[in-house]
Scaffold this active site. Structure first.
Site, short mmCIF file in Angstrom:
data_model
loop_
_atom_site.label_atom_id
_atom_site.label_comp_id
_atom_site.label_asym_id
_atom_site.label_seq_id
_atom_site.Cartn_x
_atom_site.Cartn_y
_atom_site.Cartn_z
N MET A 30 0.85 -1.20 0.00
CA MET A 30 0.00 0.00 0.00
C MET A 30 0.88 1.25 0.00
O MET A 30 0.43 2.34 0.39
CB MET A 30 -0.94 -0.01 1.21
CG MET A 30 -1.90 -1.20 1.17
SD MET A 30 -3.43 -0.94 2.06
CE MET A 30 -2.82 -0.70 3.71
N HIS A 37 9.28 -3.49 3.33
CA HIS A 37 8.82 -3.75 1.95
C HIS A 37 10.01 -4.12 1.06
O HIS A 37 9.92 -5.02 0.22
CB HIS A 37 8.15 -2.51 1.35
CG HIS A 37 6.90 -2.09 2.05
ND1 HIS A 37 6.82 -0.93 2.79
CD2 HIS A 37 5.67 -2.66 2.10
CE1 HIS A 37 5.59 -0.80 3.27
NE2 HIS A 37 4.88 -1.84 2.87
N SER A 186 4.33 1.23 7.86
CA SER A 186 4.11 2.56 7.27
C SER A 186 3.47 3.48 8.31
O SER A 186 3.67 4.70 8.29
CB SER A 186 3.21 2.46 6.04
OG SER A 186 3.77 1.54 5.14
O1 PAF Z 1 -0.25 -5.81 3.77
C1 PAF Z 1 -0.63 -4.87 3.02
O2 PAF Z 1 0.07 -3.89 2.80
C2 PAF Z 1 -2.00 -4.94 2.39
O3 PAF Z 1 -2.92 -5.54 3.24
C3 PAF Z 1 -1.98 -5.63 1.01
C4 PAF Z 1 -1.58 -7.08 1.13
C5 PAF Z 1 -1.04 -4.89 0.08
C6 PAF Z 1 -3.39 -5.59 0.41
O4 PAF Z 1 -3.85 -4.28 0.24
#
Ligand code: PAF
Length: 280
Positions: A30, A37, A186
């Site tokens: 997201m 990430h 985040s």
């Molecule tokens: O973990 C996340 O950032 C969100 O839940 C995902 C898997 C991208 C789905 O929107």
């Protein structure tokens, strides 16, 4: 790196790659990307020739509208980080692109969704399943990478893959932490300086809970952890539960067989943080 905004463009680009038979890995995000990430991207690149990352703040998984509104968005920095990480494709769709029609699908995950996040954030996992199933359909990944910080989400996604009989391997990746132990998220960006200073207590109390195994009952450990979390200024525990790692059902005695995990959700002021720890 190619950044694409429509499913059509991405399908075309990926179709060409897939014809070559190369393994395609996918990291859904997201945005507001941090080292957690980027570690998923690294894991992806270790085993997959092609790495696709999506950035989409998915409205259907937010049960709290102010959480959705305040969720950090920093697309330029995100794209720069992904470029530096040598990602091949970034899928950066609009809300209209992902939801041209309202998604009315309802997923049932049984007991996996009646506890913890499922209980405290009604509709959250349905929204996660809606978006992840759509993204899987567009990206058609061989492997998809998810962080273990979102422990219950991982269980839900594995179940969804089985339920829908999808041909994708779900790869769990270790939680990445700040130097002081706070799990990267985040949402950490939204913490006040004071709450940020106290947030590593969450990890410390999880470690303490593990140490207390066999010195105290499950119920005592749960109670003392909640009391200690609530004693931190501005902190309020949403839940702290020791569960069976596979079924996510509550552990009532240490004698119960199988791996166990403690999961926690805490409000630090208005910001909700989650974390977990495995018992050895
Ligand atoms: O973990 C996340 O950032 C969100 O839940 C995902 C898997 C991208 C789905 O929107």
């Amino acid at each position: 790196m190619k950044t694409l905004a429509t499913a059509k463009e991405l399908r075309e680009a990926i179709g060409n790659v897939k014809k070559t038979g190369q393994l395609l890995g996918f990291v859904p995000t997201m945005g507001a990307l941090h080292s957690g990430h980027l570690s998923l991207v690294e894991e992806c690149k270790k085993t997959c020739a092609i790495c696709v990352v999506s950035i989409f703040v998915n409205p259907t998984q937010f049960n709290d509208k102010s959480d959705l509104k305040n969720y950090p968005r920093m697309p330029e920095q995100d794209l720069k980080k992904l470029e530096d990480a040598q990602v091949d494709f970034v899928f950066f769709p609009s809300e209209k692109e992902m939801y041209p029609e309202e998604d009315t699908r309802v997923f049932h995950f049984g007991v996996l969704e009646t506890v913890m996040e499922g209980l405290h954030r009604p509709g959250h996992f349905n929204g996660v399943a809606q978006i992840v199933s759509k993204l899987f359909d567009i990206v058609q990944p061989d492997k998809a990478f998810f962080g273990e910080k979102d422990f219950q989400q991982l269980a839900i996604i594995k179940k969804m893959v089985k339920m829908l009989d999808l041909n994708v391997e779900v790869v769990p990746c270790a939680t990445i932490r700040e130097d002081d132990g706070l799990a990267m998220s985040s949402r950490n960006l939204l913490l006040t300086p004071e709450n940020r200073k106290n947030a590593p207590r969450i990890r410390q109390l999880l470690l303490q809970a593990v140490e207390r195994q066999h010195q105290a009952t499950v119920q005592e450990v749960e109670k003392e952890t909640v009391t200690a979390l609530d004693a931190i200024e501005n902190f309020k525990t949403d839940y702290f539960e020791i569960v069976h790692s596979d079924t996510l059902q509550p552990v009532t005695s240490w004698d119960e067989k199988g791996p166990k995990t403690a999961c926690v959700a805490v409000y630090a002021g208005k910001i909700r943080l989650i974390d977990n720890i495995r018992f050895l």
